[in-house]
Design a protein around this motif. Structure first.
Motif, PDB file in Angstrom:
ATOM      1  N   VAL A  21       2.118  16.844 -13.994  1.00  0.00           N
ATOM      2  CA  VAL A  21       1.538  17.606 -12.876  1.00  0.00           C
ATOM      3  C   VAL A  21       0.488  16.758 -12.166  1.00  0.00           C
ATOM      4  N   SER A  22      -0.335  16.069 -12.922  1.00  0.00           N
ATOM      5  CA  SER A  22      -1.369  15.214 -12.325  1.00  0.00           C
ATOM      6  C   SER A  22      -0.756  14.043 -11.573  1.00  0.00           C
ATOM      7  N   VAL A  23       0.361  13.534 -12.063  1.00  0.00           N
ATOM      8  CA  VAL A  23       1.040  12.437 -11.370  1.00  0.00           C
ATOM      9  C   VAL A  23       1.544  12.920 -10.011  1.00  0.00           C
ATOM     10  N   TYR A  24       2.181  14.094  -9.998  1.00  0.00           N
ATOM     11  CA  TYR A  24       2.668  14.660  -8.729  1.00  0.00           C
ATOM     12  C   TYR A  24       1.508  14.890  -7.762  1.00  0.00           C
ATOM     13  N   LEU A  25       0.470  15.547  -8.249  1.00  0.00           N
ATOM     14  CA  LEU A  25      -0.665  15.893  -7.383  1.00  0.00           C
ATOM     15  C   LEU A  25      -1.401  14.652  -6.905  1.00  0.00           C
ATOM     16  N   ALA A  26      -1.608  13.688  -7.784  1.00  0.00           N
ATOM     17  CA  ALA A  26      -2.332  12.472  -7.403  1.00  0.00           C
ATOM     18  C   ALA A  26      -1.573  11.713  -6.325  1.00  0.00           C
ATOM     19  N   GLY A  27      -0.276  11.545  -6.519  1.00  0.00           N
ATOM     20  CA  GLY A  27       0.509  10.827  -5.515  1.00  0.00           C
ATOM     21  C   GLY A  27       0.525  11.541  -4.180  1.00  0.00           C
ATOM     22  N   CYS A  28       0.770  12.846  -4.213  1.00  0.00           N
ATOM     23  CA  CYS A  28       0.890  13.619  -2.970  1.00  0.00           C
ATOM     24  C   CYS A  28      -0.437  13.795  -2.247  1.00  0.00           C
ATOM     25  N   LEU A  29      -1.497  14.033  -2.970  1.00  0.00           N
ATOM     26  CA  LEU A  29      -2.774  14.372  -2.340  1.00  0.00           C
ATOM     27  C   LEU A  29      -3.684  13.171  -2.112  1.00  0.00           C
ATOM     28  N   LEU A  30      -3.592  12.164  -2.971  1.00  0.00           N
ATOM     29  CA  LEU A  30      -4.477  11.005  -2.838  1.00  0.00           C
ATOM     30  C   LEU A  30      -3.821   9.835  -2.118  1.00  0.00           C
ATOM     31  N   GLY A  31      -2.512   9.837  -2.059  1.00  0.00           N
ATOM     32  CA  GLY A  31      -1.798   8.715  -1.455  1.00  0.00           C
ATOM     33  C   GLY A  31      -1.412   7.689  -2.502  1.00  0.00           C
ATOM     34  N   PRO A  32      -0.695   6.650  -2.085  1.00  0.00           N
ATOM     35  CA  PRO A  32      -0.161   5.714  -3.069  1.00  0.00           C
ATOM     36  C   PRO A  32      -1.221   4.938  -3.858  1.00  0.00           C
ATOM     37  N   LYS A  33      -2.201   4.377  -3.169  1.00  0.00           N
ATOM     38  CA  LYS A  33      -3.172   3.528  -3.878  1.00  0.00           C
ATOM     39  C   LYS A  33      -4.106   4.334  -4.771  1.00  0.00           C
TER      40      LYS A  33
END
Length: 187
Positions: A36-48
């Motif tokens: 869940v954190s991987v999905y949210l981090a990628g989607c909300l924070l962007g790639p870097k």
């Protein structure tokens, strides 16, 4: 890095650690809420920043903090599940890249970004599982066993989480973008 970026990276690293403590024991690869954190981090924070959040999480665990599903420390690289942690880092980047490149906004398209990161996590995880069982644990798995224990058993729950997170992200992303735009205007 700006202070806000560092706080967000640390926050998502902490979310990943918390997700590791919520687990259902499955042979060899426990089912956790870390994806869940991987999905949210990628989607909300962007790639870097998404990638950095997962990298901070992995480095914290390797430094000795017991944040992984089964503890922590440098010897964790010898565990059969360490490949999934590598997959978290790469998967968060890929997820963010898809979101940024294609400007996904609807749940169905966000699902594609989440699903791509899920595939990366499982690819890294299964390759590491196979190698670790063969050369570290010295109880080699056949490729079929690796896919059974490393993919088939844990993936149904992760697919459900992928779907739920896609809907959640589609609903909160417009609100987050409004807040970010207002802050940028105020600066």
């Amino acid at each position: 890095m700006k202070t806000r970026s560092m706080v967000l990276v640390a926050l998502f690293a902490a979310f990943t650690a918390i997700g590791g403590f919520i687990k259902i024991p499955v042979p060899y690869v426990p089912f956790t809420l870390q994806i869940v954190s991987v999905y949210l981090a990628g989607c909300l924070l962007g790639p870097k920043l998404g990638m950095f959040s997962q990298l901070v999480y992995v480095l914290m665990g390797l430094a000795g903090a017991p944040v992984f599903a089964e503890g922590g420390g440098p010897s964790y690289v010898l565990k059969p599940t360490f490949g999934y942690l590598i997959g978290f880092v790469v998967g968060a980047y890929m997820n963010g890249w898809f979101m940024k490149t294609f400007q996904f906004k609807k749940a169905a398209s966000i699902f594609l970004a989440n699903f791509s990161s899920l595939l990366v996590v499982y690819l890294c995880g299964c390759v590491w599982l196979y190698a670790a069982m063969k050369w570290i644990i010295e109880k080699p798995f056949a490729i079929g066993q690796t896919l059974w224990f490393g993919f088939v058993l844990p993936v149904p729950g992760d697919l459900l989480l992928c779907t739920v997170c896609s809907v959640i992200i589609a609903r909160i992303l417009p609100r987050i973008n409004v807040v970010i735009s207002k802050q940028e205007v105020a600066l």
